[in-house]
Design a protein around this motif. Structure first.
Motif, short mmCIF file in Angstrom:
data_model
loop_
_atom_site.label_atom_id
_atom_site.label_comp_id
_atom_site.label_asym_id
_atom_site.label_seq_id
_atom_site.Cartn_x
_atom_site.Cartn_y
_atom_site.Cartn_z
N TYR B 7 0.90 -1.17 0.00
CA TYR B 7 0.00 0.00 0.00
C TYR B 7 0.92 1.21 0.00
N VAL B 52 -2.86 4.31 -2.55
CA VAL B 52 -4.00 4.83 -1.79
C VAL B 52 -4.15 6.35 -1.94
N ILE B 383 -7.72 2.37 6.00
CA ILE B 383 -7.30 3.45 5.10
C ILE B 383 -8.49 4.39 4.97
#
Lengths: 318, 435
Positions: B7, B52, B383
């Protein structure tokens, strides 16, 4: 003038003008009720249902007479012993009654706010005939009518409401109404029977009758609500009567022509002495019962007019 | 060869280590294989990369006050719906109250929860057990055996123990195993029959009030006994400034006490009861504006250690009743983060400090090795976009019950993904009906 709301759920939501509209009409019905031919046709073809989840004699009888004197069909439903015991909820009951196309539903319930909950679910007009410790608007209206007819105006009157304020919906409705019409309200009770911050509702708080009734124009006694009490709020009926019961000596502290009220039923020898309660010069207690019918006629009349008006609007829209 | 997922392009937030930096996380075999600013787009070919786009990446939330419907009230909530609601709220671990039906007061009950919880794939689930048999406040449960079976703490839920003699014994006994005891701050006798905060509003509405003393007195009793016995005590959720002051003073005297609150106590007041809105009925009750502000301040200054949702699902039939008869509770798992972030958006707290109250602090209290972003630890994280505005919509809640008083409320801060043991358990982009 029509009322602004479809229902009559509490005094808190009425304007002074609306209160006066009800009282003015009720005044006329007082006179009508004193005539030999007491039956009108204003509510002919309309159906009024008295739905009482709590035991009541005088309020239910008063609403029934009011409806019948206006020509309505009136039925009494004692919801406490029937469907609710089988598990039907308040909302189910409301929806069932709604399906019967009734016009006015008069409701009494032991839970504060229950009548409002029910009113949100039905198409008819709903009158709150007492919900828990919240409001009893027609009682306050009839009390106001009694006072107004006797003293001519409410503005500036000193009204002492004495007794079990904590458990009383009558006290709350009266405080709201008397404040709106300019009277000065005091509440008198031992601290155990006073709800928190009651002074913020617009009243003076007294914990002794001697100061609470001094120079009062009206002394409104309230019943000790033993059925709503859990545990001990006062040491004994004897002690309560000694300090808070209205007898001649305490009445003498008020204005010489002070009047006595009580929403009934009375606990004689607990909150009021019989000599005072039955004093025909000072006691307005039987007037309260009499005017109760007139006030309820006025409320039924105004709410059905409101209902007709909104139905007409709906028809026009279609 | 195991699959690695990275990520990247995240704002890494780890309250336990005060980490707040741009970077990424590499997940392998359900664990965090690497973390830090050095993790960027240049990675080995076998690594699956998820960008992200600058969103926050923080440890999954640990919600230490959750009520469930299972067993006994599956029409209100099941472990499956509870897990889905948790995942949608960015919560990766929950501790559930024992006042179910039957009550979790024996080893078999804990074992049942443990087994069912393992079948729930979207949240880690830790049970509390009852402090007294049937939560009736009369007889101590088998605290040691229950702890051995997996109970992370002991509480009688909405029935705080009022028998001070028994409470003292339980506190003393719990020392042998150093167990965590939770008490709701309400004196059972003083609060009995009460429906909302005692004050002008309750007087107007004709609803029986719960006084300030009902909370303060129970807090005093609990603190005094914890001081005498050395027990490990948690008080929550607190709703009043006075409780916080008492707890703060006790901490100063070395009492082993922590406390928590729930977003409702710093976002709502007794005025929200309005026209008998039963969604606002909770225990302890919503207090006045002064207390609301004080609770927000106490979270901000650290006097209140933990924010927990106090998620309590209630079906329509339990709430569409007169206020006196309606069941208490608010669903809160899915709104926990957004409502708590208000404290950050109002400049009362840093993002890290807000997150600390919902991550490593409750995890430490429960003695669970979660709530942190550390190499080698489980890849449980959330997230989220801390600033994205959205409107709470009860229809979109994943909880089986929709009893939230926040319907239509605009909030800021939205969960994008929830990852549990390296698996995606929530992905907002896949939510067809997301608002």
């Amino acid at each position: 003038m029509l009322l602004n709301n479809r229902h009559l759920l509490g005094i808190a939501e009425l304007s002074p003008q609306e209160i006066n509209t009800i009282l003015d009409l009720a005044d006329k019905y007082v006179d009508l009720n004193r005539e030999t031919e007491r039956k009108g046709q204003r509510l002919k073809g309309r159906t009024v249902v008295n739905l009482f989840f709590e035991v009541s004699t005088r309020t239910r009888g008063s609403f029934e007479l009011a409806a019948k004197r206006l020509g309505a069909d009136c039925i009494n439903m004692n919801a406490d012993g029937t469907s609710t015991r089988k598990g039907e909820t308040l909302i189910d009951t409301a929806m069932t009654l709604n399906a019967m196309h009734i016009d006015v539903l008069v409701v009494r319930h032991s839970a504060s706010g229950a009548v409002k909950l029910l009113a949100d679910k039905v198409n008819c007009a709903v009158i709150n005939a007492g919900d828990g410790q919240h409001e009893h608007p027609t009682q306050a209206l009839l009390d106001a009518l009694v006072m107004r007819r006797r003293t001519k105006k409410l503005e500036g009157l000193n009204v002492a409401i004495c007794g079990d304020i904590l458990h009383s919906r009558v006290a709350r409705s009266n405080i709201f109404l008397l404040n709106k019409l300019g009277a000065r309200v005091r509440v008198v009770a031992p601290l155990t029977l006073l709800p928190k911050d009651i002074e913020r509702l617009g009243c003076e708080v007294h914990t002794r009758m001697e100061t609470g009734v001094r120079d009062a124009d009206i002394i409104m006694m309230l019943r000790i609500q033993n059925e709503r009490m859990e545990g001990s709020f006062v040491p004994s009926a004897r002690e309560y009567y000694h300090f808070f019961g209205l007898d001649r000596a305490k009445l003498n502290l008020a204005k010489p022509d002070a009047l006595i009220m009580h929403p009934g039923p009375m606990n004689r020898g607990v909150e009021i002495d019989s000599e005072v309660a039955d004093d025909i010069h000072r006691s307005l207690i039987l007037n309260q019962v009499e005017f109760g019918v007139a006030v309820r006629m006025a409320c039924l009349d105004l709410l059905t007019r409101q209902l007709m008006s909104s139905q007409r609007l709906q028809d026009a829209a279609q | 060869m195991s699959l690695k997922t990275a990520y990247i392009n995240a704002r890494l937030l780890d309250p336990a280590t005060k980490l707040d930096t741009k970077g990424g996380v590499i997940v392998e075999n359900g664990k965090i294989a690497d973390i830090g600013a050095h993790i960027g787009p240049k990675l080995a070919a076998d690594v699956k990369v998820i960008d992200v786009a600058g969103a926050c990446l923080a440890p999954g939330l640990v919600d230490m006050l959750v009520h469930t419907g299972e067993p006994g009230n599956e029409h209100k909530e099941t472990f499956t719906t509870l897990g889905e609601a948790a995942a949608a709220g960015g919560v990766t671990a929950i501790a559930t109250m024992p006042d179910t039906d039957p009550i979790i007061d024996n080893v078999a009950g804990v074992a049942y929860i443990d087994r069912r919880a393992r079948q729930t794939k979207s949240v880690k689930h830790f049970p509390y057990a009852a402090m007294t048999v049937q939560c009736q406040g009369k007889e101590m449960t088998e605290l040691g055996l229950l702890a051995e079976a997996g109970a992370v703490g002991f509480t009688d839920g909405l029935n705080p123990l009022g028998d001070v003699k028994l409470l003292r014994r339980i506190m003393s006994y719990s020392r042998s195993f150093d167990l965590l005891l939770l008490q709701l701050p309400l004196h059972p006798r003083l609060a009995e029959g009460g429906l909302m905060n005692s004050g002008e509003m309750s007087t107007r509405l004709g609803l029986s009030g719960i006084s300030a003393e009902a909370e303060a007195l129970q807090v005093m009793i609990d603190l005094r006994l914890a001081k005498a016995t050395g027990a490990r005590l948690h008080i929550g959720p607190v709703s009043m400034s006075e409780s916080v002051q008492l707890i703060r003073a006790a901490k100063g005297q070395g009492v082993r006490v922590t406390c928590s609150t729930s977003p409702q106590y710093f976002t709502l007041t007794e005025n929200d009861v309005g026209d008998y809105r039963t969604f606002t009925k909770i225990m302890p009750p919503l207090r006045d504006e002064e207390n609301r502000k004080a609770i927000a301040e106490a979270v901000a200054d650290g006097s209140i250690d933990i924010i927990a949702s106090n998620h309590r699902p209630q079906d329509v039939d339990s709430k569409r009743l007169p206020y006196a008869q309606a069941a208490p509770g608010i669903v809160g798992l899915e709104t926990l983060l957004a409502l708590s972030l208000k404290l950050h958006h109002e400049n009362k707290m840093s993002l890290l400090d807000v997150l600390a109250t919902m991550t490593y602090k409750p995890a430490e209290l429960l003695r669970l090795p979660i709530g942190r972003l550390a190499k080698g630890s489980a890849a449980d994280f959330v997230i989220f976009d801390a600033d994205e505005p959205w409107r709470i919509n009860n229809d979109n809640l994943h909880s089986k019950s929709k009893n939230s008083p926040y319907d239509t409320l605009p909030v800021q801060g939205r969960v994008k993904h929830t990852i549990l043991d390296g698996r995606h358990v929530y992905d907002s982009t896949k939510m067809a009906n997301a608002a």
